[in-house]
Enzyme design. Structure first.
Site, PDB file in Angstrom:
ATOM      1  N   VAL A 485     -12.479  34.700 -42.563  1.00 26.58           N
ATOM      2  CA  VAL A 485     -12.992  33.743 -41.583  1.00 26.58           C
ATOM      3  C   VAL A 485     -12.212  32.438 -41.640  1.00 26.58           C
ATOM      4  CG1 VAL A 485     -14.995  32.364 -40.915  1.00 26.58           C
ATOM      5  CG2 VAL A 485     -15.283  34.758 -41.552  1.00 26.58           C
ATOM      6  N   ASP A 532      12.642  25.474  -0.807  1.00 27.59           N
ATOM      7  CA  ASP A 532      12.970  25.355   0.611  1.00 27.59           C
ATOM      8  C   ASP A 532      13.711  24.050   0.843  1.00 27.59           C
ATOM      9  OD1 ASP A 532      11.687  27.660   1.312  1.00 27.59           O
ATOM     10  OD2 ASP A 532       9.766  26.686   1.635  1.00 27.59           O
ATOM     11  N   ARG A 678      14.994   1.183  39.136  1.00 31.26           N
ATOM     12  CA  ARG A 678      15.272   0.046  40.008  1.00 31.26           C
ATOM     13  C   ARG A 678      15.134  -1.220  39.170  1.00 31.26           C
ATOM     14  NH1 ARG A 678      11.960   1.211  43.568  1.00 31.26           N
ATOM     15  NH2 ARG A 678      13.302   2.055  45.201  1.00 31.26           N
ATOM     16  N   ARG A 859      20.605  30.591   5.789  1.00 30.85           N
ATOM     17  CA  ARG A 859      20.190  31.619   6.756  1.00 30.85           C
ATOM     18  C   ARG A 859      19.582  32.813   6.034  1.00 30.85           C
ATOM     19  NH1 ARG A 859      21.138  30.695  11.854  1.00 30.85           N
ATOM     20  NH2 ARG A 859      20.822  32.842  12.447  1.00 30.85           N
ATOM     21  N   ASN A 950      -5.017  26.086 -42.475  1.00 34.25           N
ATOM     22  CA  ASN A 950      -5.498  27.443 -42.757  1.00 34.25           C
ATOM     23  C   ASN A 950      -4.828  28.030 -43.993  1.00 34.25           C
ATOM     24  OD1 ASN A 950      -6.954  27.122 -40.435  1.00 34.25           O
ATOM     25  ND2 ASN A 950      -6.394  29.092 -39.551  1.00 34.25           N
TER      26      ASN A 950
END
Length: 1298
Positions: A485, A532, A678, A859, A950
């Site tokens: 554990v 893009d 005009r 393209r 740990n």
């Protein structure tokens, strides 16, 4: 005689054949924004050669699905109709009887739409807005019309039909789609079709809604979160720990005064699991709801249709097959259909099909009248859902809705679950490794203790009863499970979840909506971004960026940053006549903001009138932003915006004050438009003309004069255009054209009488264009383009600094793409530009070679983008992709991270994406990278901290349990609980909330297979855990001696001494964690661990809380924590030994990485980074045909050779083979015929390094013409010895431009 209401210049109408009466439909001024889609080009765009686009489409409709559908009473089935538009199938429409047969089969009328028979249900009747004032759309045009909300027909009081007698009434309409009533009586079948109800149409053709993707409930999201491997491991540990805790507390006798708290550890783990699950699932739930509300808002729009001969605005979801829908500029087509009639309707289908050119819509009858074999490439009669109306007005009949429409089928195809991210995969592997190591440690401890237990049983030392022996065995089991554990990092999933939640909250403020949480950390190590052009890199709004007023005044928008935009002072290729003398000596450059200082008031008024009066564009308020924007042709809106930026007179007042005599509409043949006005006070008449500069400048004989000092001899000075002036004009036009600017000339001409003398016009507003367009005076030439977004150059530079390659994929022409790529820094030395049609024809091997160098794909179709993304991913790259159109969906799904546009993006693009750029800005992608790296860093900081803790906890638990006669650990269960809270919950919260920093862009991204732990992390983990283990064990075993305590006969005093030592050990361990958490804020070898700490209030607060609670525990904890009061000496020792973690961390950073890395590789802790080579030593002149022969020969060699040569590890790549010795001439000659034949068959031709056939000396970069001839271009600054020349020469055009 029919009475027609006057139509304003900004309104339009359409109508077709009608026997009685004319329907006038008033349209609101609708926004005609620039064609977004996929970098599309309209008629006034710079265009390249027409090129058919392959596009990513959904699977074509399967007409066999119609077999199970009862289409009664209709003549056509739904998938049969859907197959008309995908692909566009004119012969199939002809087989149905054309539009006439289609309308009859659907029971609708060309002009009146569905009748009361069909629209009988009040629930389905459209309701126009109560006030009837709903008008056109705004940006993105997803809200073309407000949804229904008023009385049934109250919305359209202005629609009237006026007969010959002047009385209002319903017109008797007859057309090919209307079956007369007497015919209906004779034909029962068609009577049934026309009488079909809305319910019948819904039953057969479906509703115009997509099945709502069943969103996961909160409980389902929690269950999914629990399936995480780390949480599964924790759950098992929690159950075992809780069971053993209850047994210890209530199943065995306890010493007096010791509280039953062993069960708390198991409960604490369960609480940690619950926190992780709740935080993660609530975050996911919130994001899903946020995305849903965004889509629902986007879908709330009205559609204008005709029912019962009356225009109505209905909710988009209530449109049915057979409805006659109306088209307006800016409309997003809601359903598939067949065009019936209209005026000049052009659609941008790039968002749906990838076709970048505008598609002109004509009726079926007009399509059939086109000569066979001469059909126009960009003209048809089919409306595709998801496309956008660019201009014109018209109507079409709806043939497919909902899931059967083109748009709907793509949306359904994109629904799927996300893959695990690279970090998730690494953490899963780590969880498995920790489980194995923890289990192994627990098993070793259990074995060691059991050996000692059996020895004690054999020797009966110490003496135990049977009950005590059983309890001793259970105690061994408990301490072994406790070890497992302790080894499990309970806080790891919490750290990841908190870091992601924190990052997504901050990213939302940065205009980034994160739909998929994992995409944050994936973006951290993105190595390629495919973007893009239009709207992402650029503003999607044409603007005047440079120009020449007269011929000498060269103005530039933001001259300081765009000095290359002016050609003032250039010699135009000729040698100066004398030192310091220029050919065009009067040319000068100014910033656009300084124009008003050099132009005379008369010239400013002249230019403003030429722009404002000679234009059909207007200003309207954007419904989404509320801002005033110009609406109309991109060129005209750019000029009007230019005049407004300069502070000239208001366009509307100028236009309304003009007395217009004749208008000359724009014509693609003459490429110009004009207006005659005009002049006031009888001063005569003036023609304003604008159009293509290369055409209009040849029709000018004079130019206005602009002086730098602003001094003018007369009100409006003009000079004749001589040869030198012609050279200047020509040079300016070419200079702007080379920068792919659209050049527009503004001219004028004065007349003293109207019609002009010598003109034989029948009426005064029909003077021929050729008579007017001559002897004009040139006002100026403007250069127009879609400018870069602010900050794009810096964003691309930041990407390059961060090791992220940016590739542009655009549907626009190649010259425009190159210009933008150069401006924003995407196109760099060594890079390649290629067109989509060339790219998609490459073999897989050729793509593999060219993709790493490819920087601009022009393209390109959506299929090209998808192929590019797949190729990049196959090379191990982590790819981010931007997209806005329906057709981008597959590429967005294929990418590791998909970015869609929040403003211009379609619902399909958003559904397929992981992150939505709410401002459509490329700079936001850099923010995503920064925050992604912040997430990754947060997880690694936590791992660096917790794994060291740990390891220490496991070692001291193991050693103390083995050394203790009663199998007791250094730290009690409650003490371990508090330490777990520190190193799990608190540390996760503190280290996961470090804000993002632009400094993270200074390092390169990691590959997918990069290890989770770096050398620097390993150094800190092992160094800190070794230090903590040593000091903890020293004070555990020798603490009494160090503190000067002696063995006392008084048991109470001895117990007090033991408690002080235990408290000191606990204190040292806790403060070591506190200071190590500060040390863990840095992952690299730099020493400043306090950088940015003042910006992280969470970290400072949590650290102070940890210290405060620890002091509280020692003073108040007492029996619960098995601690006691300690003196100042012990506190000083605790703080001092804990603080050592910081200088120790600095010392470890000084340890060189290279030898440590080699050691870790030797002990198999890290992988060897050396990989098999992927390039052969010397590339060959021969093409891929030879490689095919070599592969075939290698196959025989492998079959014939031993197992070793056939091994996939040894023969991983044919390119890795060492260079062979020289081949005998006789052997080579026998192969020549086959080699040459196969090479010629594959399209290879020998190239000589020089000669008449190679005037550019084999340098593809010198050719711009190559870009128009389906070739590639290599950046001109690429080094001559770069392998790219030899490798890709066969694709490149080698002619120089004249």
């Amino acid at each position: 005689m029919n009475t027609l209401a006057p139509v304003s210049p900004t309104q339009s109408h359409f109508d077709t054949r009608s026997d009685a009466g004319t329907t006038i439909r008033e349209h609101s001024p609708s926004r005609l924004k620039s064609n977004k889609g996929k970098d599309s080009m309209s008629e006034d765009n710079v265009g390249g050669p027409d090129e058919e686009k392959e596009s990513e489409r959904p699977a074509a409709p399967d007409v066999t699905l119609d077999e199970d559908i009862d289409a009664t009473p209709f003549k056509f089935k739904p998938f049969q109709l859907a197959s008309l538009v995908d692909p566009k199938n004119l012969p199939a429409l002809t087989e149905m009887g054309g539009v006439t047969g289609l309308l009859r089969g659907l029971g609708t009328h060309r002009k009146r739409g569905l009748t009361d028979h069909a629209a009988v249900s009040d629930a389905d009747l459209s309701q126009g807005p109560g006030d009837g004032s709903t008008t056109g759309a705004g940006e993105g045009v997803s809200h073309r019309h407000e949804p229904s909300g008023g009385g049934r027909l109250g919305a359209v009081p202005d629609i009237k039909v006026i007969g010959d007698d002047g009385k209002e009434g319903e017109a008797e309409m007859s057309d090919e789609g209307h079956v007369p009533e007497d015919n209906l009586k004779e034909d029962a079948d068609y009577r049934a079709v026309y009488a079909a109800t809305m319910e019948d149409r819904h039953r057969v053709f479906g509703e115009n809604v997509l099945p709502t993707r069943k969103t996961k409930s909160l409980l389902q999201l929690m269950w999914l979160a629990l399936k995480d491997k780390v949480l599964v491991l924790l759950s098992i540990a929690a159950v075992v720990s809780l069971a053993l805790g209850f047994f210890q507390d209530f199943g065995t006798p306890r010493p007096d005064g010791e509280p039953p708290v062993d069960w708390v550890e198991g409960v604490a783990i369960i609480v940690a699991i619950m926190i992780v699950v709740m935080v993660g699932s609530l975050n996911d739930y919130q994001k899903e709801r946020q995305f849903q509300s965004l889509n629902e808002k986007k879908e709330e729009r009205g559609v204008k249709i005709i029912r019962n001969g009356v225009e109505q605005i209905i909710d988009i979801h209530k449109v049915v097959v057979g409805d006659i829908a109306l088209l307006e500029p800016g409309e997003i087509v809601p359903c598939d259909g067949v065009f019936l009639s209209g005026h000049n309707v052009k659609c941008d289908e790039s968002g749906a099909t990838g076709e970048s050119d505008a598609i002109r819509k004509i009726s079926y009858e007009d399509c059939m009248r086109q000569p066979k074999g001469h059909e126009h490439a960009h003209t048809d009669c089919f409306m595709i859902s998801g496309s956008k109306v660019l201009e014109g007005y018209g109507s079409y009949v709806v043939i497919a809705v909902g899931t059967k429409s083109f748009n709907g089928r793509i949306m359904m195809a994109l629904r799927g679950d996300a893959e695990n991210t690279p970090l998730q995969l690494k953490l899963n592997d780590l969880a498995e490794l920790i489980a194995k190591l923890g289990s192994a440690a627990g098993l070793i401890l259990f074995t060691a203790l059991m050996i000692r237990f059996f020895v004690q049983l054999g020797t009966n030392e110490p003496p135990r009863t049977s009950n005590e022996k059983g309890i001793a065995f259970v105690q061994i089991l408990i301490i072994s499970v406790t070890l497992i554990v302790v080894a499990v990092p309970e806080g790891l999933p919490l750290a990841v979840t908190l870091a992601l939640a924190f990052a997504t909250k901050r990213m939302t403020k940065e205009r980034l909506l994160v739909r998929v949480l994992g995409s944050c950390e994936t973006m951290a190590n993105a190595s390629v971004v495919c973007t893009d052009k239009t709207g992402t890199l650029t503003q999607n709004e044409m603007s005047v960026v440079a120009g020449s007023i007269g011929i000498h005044c060269k103005f530039v928008h933001d001259l300081a940053a765009n000095k290359a935009r002016t050609n003032a002072g250039e010699e135009a290729g000729v040698k100066p006549r004398a030192e310091g003398v220029r050919k065009h000596a009067e040319d000068f450059s100014i910033d656009q903001t300084e124009l008003n200082g050099v132009l005379s008031p008369q010239l400013k008024q002249l230019m403003n009138s030429a722009i404002a009066i000679n234009s059909t564009a207007f200003e309207d308020r954007d419904q989404e932003t509320g801002e005033l924007v110009f609406v109309g042709s991109k060129t005209e809106t750019a000029l009007l915006k230019f005049a407004k930026e300069n502070g000239w007179d208001d366009w509307k007042k100028t236009r309304e004050s003009a007395d217009i005599v004749q208008m000359i509409p724009f014509s693609s043949e003459r490429k110009a438009m004009g207006v005659v006005v005009r002049l006031p006070h009888g001063a005569g008449y003036r023609l304003y003309m604008k159009g293509a500069s290369e055409i209009l400048t040849r029709l000018c004989t004079e130019h206005v004069v602009v002086k730098k000092d602003g001094g003018y001899e007369s009100e409006l000075e003009a000079r004749d255009i001589d040869e030198l002036a012609k050279d200047n004009i020509s040079r300016t036009i070419i200079f702007y054209a080379n920068q792919t600017l659209r050049t527009i000339a503004l001219c004028y001409r004065d007349f003293d009488v109207w019609p002009p003398r010598g003109c034989e016009a029948a009426i005064e507003d029909e003077v021929p264009y050729d008579v007017l367009a001559q002897n004009m005076t040139l006002i100026g030439i403007t250069g127009i383009e879609d400018p870069l977004r602010p900050g794009v150059r810096e964003a691309v530079a930041n990407c390059h600094k961060a090791g992220v390659t940016v590739k542009m994929c655009t549907g626009d022409n190649v010259l425009t793409a190159r210009s933008i790529a150069l401006q924003c820094g995407i196109y760099t030395p060594g890079g390649i530009i290629m067109e989509g049609p060339v790219f998609r024809q490459l073999s897989p091997q050729e793509r593999l070679e060219i993709v790493p160098r490819l920087q601009v794909l022009a393209r390109s179709s959506p299929e090209d983008k998808k192929i590019l993304v797949e190729q990049l991913r196959s090379l191990g790259e982590i790819v981010g992709v931007t997209g806005d159109g329906t057709n981008d969906g597959p590429a967005l799904k294929t990418a590791d991270v998909g970015f869609s546009m929040g403003i211009a993006g379609t619902e399909v693009a958003k559904e397929a994406s992981d992150i939505i750029l709410m401002d459509d800005n490329f700079s936001s992608i850099v923010k995503a990278i920064i925050w992604g790296r912040a997430v990754n860093d947060a997880v690694r900081k936590f791992l660096q901290f917790q794994i060291s803790t740990n390891i220490t906890a496991v070692i001291i638990t193991f050693v103390s349990a083995v050394a203790s006669a009663s199998e007791e650990s250094v730290l009690s269960a409650v003490q371990l609980l508090w330490i777990n809270i520190i190193m799990d919950t608190f540390a996760a919260l503190a280290l996961a909330t470090d804000p993002a920093s632009y400094k993270s862009l200074e390092r390169k991204p990691e590959k997918k297979n990069a290890q989770l732990f770096t050398v620097d992390m390993y150094k800190q983990i092992f160094g800190q855990s070794a230090y903590q283990t040593i000091i903890t064990l020293i004070f555990h075993f020798l603490g009494a001696k160090i503190l000067g305590f002696h063995h006392e006969n008084d048991s109470n005093l001895q117990k007090q001494h033991d408690k002080i030592v235990q408290t000191l050990v606990f204190n040292i361990f806790v403060f070591a964690q506190v200071f190590n958490s500060v040390n863990s804020r840095r992952l690299d070898n730099k020493l400043n661990i306090f950088e940015g700490i003042l910006n992280n209030y969470y970290f400072m607060g949590i650290t102070l809380i940890e210290i405060g609670v620890q002091i509280l525990i020692v003073f108040v904890g007492g029996a619960a924590f098995q601690v006691t009061h300690i003196g100042g000496r012990e506190w000083g020792i605790s703080l001092a030994l804990g603080f050592v973690s910081i200088p120790l961390g600095a010392l470890l950073r000084f340890v060189p990485n290279a030898p440590v890395h080699r050691f870790f590789i030797w002990v198999r802790l890290m992988r060897n980074p050396e990989e098999l080579p992927v390039e052969r030593p010397n590339s060959t002149e021969w093409n891929s045909a030879i490689e095919l022969v070599r592969d075939n020969l290698a196959t025989f060699a492998n079959l014939r050779g031993g197992r070793m040569r056939a091994s996939s590890y040894v023969d991983r790549s044919r390119k890795a083979h060492p260079e062979q010795g020289p081949v005998a001439l006789s052997s080579l000659m026998t192969m020549v015929p086959s080699l040459i034949a196969s090479s010629i068959g594959a399209g290879w031709a020998p190239q000589s390094p020089s000669g008449l056939s190679d005037p550019a000396h084999f340098d593809p970069s010198k050719s711009s013409a190559a870009l128009w001839e389906n070739k590639i271009q290599i950046h001109p600054d690429t080094k001559p010895d770069d392998p790219v020349y030899k490798k890709f020469a066969k694709y490149a055009k080698t002619e120089q431009m004249a």
